[in-house]
Design a protein around this motif. Structure first.
Motif, PDB file in Angstrom:
ATOM      1  N   VAL A  71       0.860  -1.182   0.000  1.00 13.18           N
ATOM      2  CA  VAL A  71       0.000   0.000   0.000  1.00 13.18           C
ATOM      3  C   VAL A  71       0.900   1.237   0.000  1.00 13.18           C
ATOM      4  CG1 VAL A  71      -1.778   1.286   1.251  1.00 13.18           C
ATOM      5  CG2 VAL A  71      -1.838  -1.224   1.203  1.00 13.18           C
ATOM      6  N   VAL A  72       0.630   2.126  -0.947  1.00 15.15           N
ATOM      7  CA  VAL A  72       1.415   3.348  -1.103  1.00 15.15           C
ATOM      8  C   VAL A  72       0.493   4.540  -0.891  1.00 15.15           C
ATOM      9  CG1 VAL A  72       2.788   4.681  -2.749  1.00 15.15           C
ATOM     10  CG2 VAL A  72       2.974   2.192  -2.699  1.00 15.15           C
ATOM     11  N   ALA A  73       1.046   5.588  -0.289  1.00 18.45           N
ATOM     12  CA  ALA A  73       0.289   6.816  -0.047  1.00 18.45           C
ATOM     13  C   ALA A  73       1.077   8.014  -0.554  1.00 18.45           C
ATOM     14  CB  ALA A  73       0.011   6.979   1.444  1.00 18.45           C
ATOM     15  N   GLY A  74       0.350   8.993  -1.055  1.00 15.79           N
ATOM     16  CA  GLY A  74       0.944  10.250  -1.480  1.00 15.79           C
ATOM     17  C   GLY A  74      -0.053  11.365  -1.218  1.00 15.79           C
ATOM     18  N   LYS A  75       0.442  12.595  -1.114  1.00 16.78           N
ATOM     19  CA  LYS A  75      -0.448  13.730  -0.847  1.00 16.78           C
ATOM     20  C   LYS A  75      -0.418  14.700  -2.007  1.00 16.78           C
ATOM     21  CE  LYS A  75      -0.985  14.465   4.065  1.00 16.78           C
ATOM     22  NZ  LYS A  75      -0.639  15.327   5.189  1.00 16.78           N
ATOM     23  N   ARG A  76      -1.585  15.268  -2.261  1.00 17.01           N
ATOM     24  CA  ARG A  76      -1.717  16.334  -3.254  1.00 17.01           C
ATOM     25  C   ARG A  76      -2.773  17.292  -2.733  1.00 17.01           C
ATOM     26  NH1 ARG A  76       0.970  17.497  -8.094  1.00 17.01           N
ATOM     27  NH2 ARG A  76      -0.298  18.963  -9.260  1.00 17.01           N
ATOM     28  N   ALA A  77      -2.417  18.538  -2.550  1.00 20.41           N
ATOM     29  CA  ALA A  77      -3.340  19.567  -2.060  1.00 20.41           C
ATOM     30  C   ALA A  77      -4.033  19.141  -0.762  1.00 20.41           C
ATOM     31  CB  ALA A  77      -4.368  19.917  -3.133  1.00 20.41           C
ATOM     32  N   GLY A  78      -3.271  18.531   0.138  1.00 19.27           N
ATOM     33  CA  GLY A  78      -3.803  18.120   1.432  1.00 19.27           C
ATOM     34  C   GLY A  78      -4.588  16.821   1.415  1.00 19.27           C
ATOM     35  N   GLU A  79      -4.828  16.261   0.239  1.00 16.80           N
ATOM     36  CA  GLU A  79      -5.581  15.006   0.114  1.00 16.80           C
ATOM     37  C   GLU A  79      -4.598  13.831   0.029  1.00 16.80           C
ATOM     38  OE1 GLU A  79      -8.116  12.650  -3.330  1.00 16.80           O
ATOM     39  OE2 GLU A  79      -7.143  14.545  -3.797  1.00 16.80           O
ATOM     40  N   TYR A  82      -4.232   6.921  -2.008  1.00 19.14           N
ATOM     41  CA  TYR A  82      -3.699   5.584  -1.786  1.00 19.14           C
ATOM     42  C   TYR A  82      -3.765   4.767  -3.067  1.00 19.14           C
ATOM     43  CZ  TYR A  82      -4.028   6.482   3.215  1.00 19.14           C
ATOM     44  OH  TYR A  82      -3.873   7.007   4.476  1.00 19.14           O
ATOM     45  N   ALA A  83      -2.869   3.811  -3.147  1.00 21.62           N
ATOM     46  CA  ALA A  83      -2.887   2.821  -4.221  1.00 21.62           C
ATOM     47  C   ALA A  83      -2.272   1.548  -3.687  1.00 21.62           C
ATOM     48  CB  ALA A  83      -2.086   3.311  -5.434  1.00 21.62           C
ATOM     49  N   ALA A  84      -2.632   0.437  -4.316  1.00 21.11           N
ATOM     50  CA  ALA A  84      -1.976  -0.834  -4.026  1.00 21.11           C
ATOM     51  C   ALA A  84      -1.092  -1.145  -5.222  1.00 21.11           C
ATOM     52  CB  ALA A  84      -3.011  -1.933  -3.829  1.00 21.11           C
ATOM     53  N   THR A  91      11.305  -8.186  -7.498  1.00 20.17           N
ATOM     54  CA  THR A  91      11.428  -6.766  -7.833  1.00 20.17           C
ATOM     55  C   THR A  91      10.918  -5.911  -6.673  1.00 20.17           C
ATOM     56  OG1 THR A  91       9.211  -6.581  -8.811  1.00 20.17           O
ATOM     57  CG2 THR A  91      11.001  -7.275 -10.286  1.00 20.17           C
ATOM     58  N   ARG A  92      11.079  -4.612  -6.833  1.00 21.67           N
ATOM     59  CA  ARG A  92      10.529  -3.645  -5.879  1.00 21.67           C
ATOM     60  C   ARG A  92       9.673  -2.652  -6.654  1.00 21.67           C
ATOM     61  NH1 ARG A  92      12.789  -3.182  -0.846  1.00 21.67           N
ATOM     62  NH2 ARG A  92      14.606  -4.462  -0.470  1.00 21.67           N
ATOM     63  N   ALA A  93       8.620  -2.176  -6.023  1.00 13.81           N
ATOM     64  CA  ALA A  93       7.748  -1.190  -6.672  1.00 13.81           C
ATOM     65  C   ALA A  93       8.500   0.124  -6.847  1.00 13.81           C
ATOM     66  CB  ALA A  93       6.493  -0.972  -5.834  1.00 13.81           C
ATOM     67  N   ASP A  94       8.400   0.701  -8.024  1.00 15.26           N
ATOM     68  CA  ASP A  94       9.023   1.988  -8.318  1.00 15.26           C
ATOM     69  C   ASP A  94       8.120   3.103  -7.771  1.00 15.26           C
ATOM     70  OD1 ASP A  94      10.378   4.172  -9.279  1.00 15.26           O
ATOM     71  OD2 ASP A  94      10.011   3.730 -11.404  1.00 15.26           O
ATOM     72  N   VAL A  95       8.192   3.275  -6.463  1.00 17.00           N
ATOM     73  CA  VAL A  95       7.313   4.214  -5.764  1.00 17.00           C
ATOM     74  C   VAL A  95       7.625   5.659  -6.148  1.00 17.00           C
ATOM     75  CG1 VAL A  95       6.637   5.071  -3.476  1.00 17.00           C
ATOM     76  CG2 VAL A  95       6.943   2.618  -3.847  1.00 17.00           C
ATOM     77  N   LYS A 107       5.231  13.461  -3.630  1.00 19.30           N
ATOM     78  CA  LYS A 107       6.024  12.429  -2.968  1.00 19.30           C
ATOM     79  C   LYS A 107       5.109  11.254  -2.651  1.00 19.30           C
ATOM     80  CE  LYS A 107       8.798  11.475   1.058  1.00 19.30           C
ATOM     81  NZ  LYS A 107       8.645  11.538   2.489  1.00 19.30           N
ATOM     82  N   ALA A 108       5.605  10.061  -2.898  1.00 21.30           N
ATOM     83  CA  ALA A 108       4.862   8.843  -2.543  1.00 21.30           C
ATOM     84  C   ALA A 108       5.763   7.967  -1.687  1.00 21.30           C
ATOM     85  CB  ALA A 108       4.430   8.092  -3.800  1.00 21.30           C
ATOM     86  N   SER A 109       5.145   7.251  -0.768  1.00 19.34           N
ATOM     87  CA  SER A 109       5.912   6.327   0.079  1.00 19.34           C
ATOM     88  C   SER A 109       4.992   5.205   0.543  1.00 19.34           C
ATOM     89  CB  SER A 109       6.496   7.068   1.283  1.00 19.34           C
ATOM     90  OG  SER A 109       5.468   7.673   2.037  1.00 19.34           O
ATOM     91  N   PHE A 110       5.591   4.174   1.103  1.00 20.45           N
ATOM     92  CA  PHE A 110       4.794   3.084   1.642  1.00 20.45           C
ATOM     93  C   PHE A 110       3.931   3.635   2.768  1.00 20.45           C
ATOM     94  CE2 PHE A 110       8.595   0.908  -0.038  1.00 20.45           C
ATOM     95  CZ  PHE A 110       7.961   0.150  -1.014  1.00 20.45           C
ATOM     96  N   ALA A 111       2.671   3.266   2.783  1.00 15.39           N
ATOM     97  CA  ALA A 111       1.764   3.719   3.835  1.00 15.39           C
ATOM     98  C   ALA A 111       2.213   3.124   5.167  1.00 15.39           C
ATOM     99  CB  ALA A 111       0.335   3.296   3.522  1.00 15.39           C
TER     100      ALA A 111
END
Length: 182
Positions: A71-79, A82-84, A91-95, A107-111
């Motif tokens: 599960v990855v999370a990122g913010k845009r305009a305070g919102e 999430y994505a899976a 391999t590793r996810a290209d976050v 910016k995105a990172s693991f939740a």
């Protein structure tokens, strides 16, 4: 049955998930019931061996046919968005590239683990693309989608799902992306 789970299953016996819904987390069981597809298999495992490397070593499942769902999370305009991400265990996810662009965030990172568990209704170490919140995109690496069968979590640590990769690519909200796994 239209699928051969044996390549991914190693030494495990796999049964149709529709026949063993008790082995799945509730949101996963609901999704499997709704899909009503015999190609989704499930197998019981030792919960202490749920982590990919330990699972593959113990049960003889090839790493290249095991997929991790993060599960990855990122913010845009305070919102918070999430994505899976579903990528092969090799391999590793290209976050910071593919995922960040897809979510349109700076910016995105693991939740955080607690957030991932609470939002999915699944156990950490068992999170799967089945039964995720409907508004989340499920980003599936093209190598996962092309696999004849892959092992993924079941929502709990005491079992695993085995299914064709193309079925994961057809899940509601799924998008197949080249280069997601690096």
């Amino acid at each position: 049955m239209g699928v051969d789970w044996s390549a991914a299953a190693g030494t495990l016996d796999v049964t149709s998930a529709l026949e063993r819904l008790e082995l799945l987390a509730e949101p996963v069981a609901a999704a499997v019931r709704e899909l009503d597809d015999e190609q989704i298999g499930v197998t019981e495992i030792d919960p202490d061996l749920a982590d990919t490397a330990a699972f593959c070593e113990k049960y003889g499942s090839p790493l290249e046919l095991s997929a991790n769902c993060v599960v990855v999370a990122g913010k845009r305009a305070g919102e918070v968005r999430y994505a899976a991400c579903v990528v092969l265990a090799t391999t590793r996810a290209d976050v910071n590239g593919v995922v960040k662009r897809r979510l349109d965030v700076r910016k995105a990172s693991f939740a955080p683990m607690d957030d991932a568990v609470q939002l999915t209704g699944m156990e950490y170490g068992g999170i799967t693309p089945f039964g995720l919140p409907a508004d989340w995109p499920i980003l599936v690496d093209s190598e996962v989608a092309a696999a004849p069968a892959v092992v993924v979590g079941s929502g709990v640590r005491r079992s695993k799902i085995i299914t064709p990769g193309e079925l994961l690519a057809r899940l509601p909200g799924a998008e197949v992306l080249e280069g997601l796994g690096r």
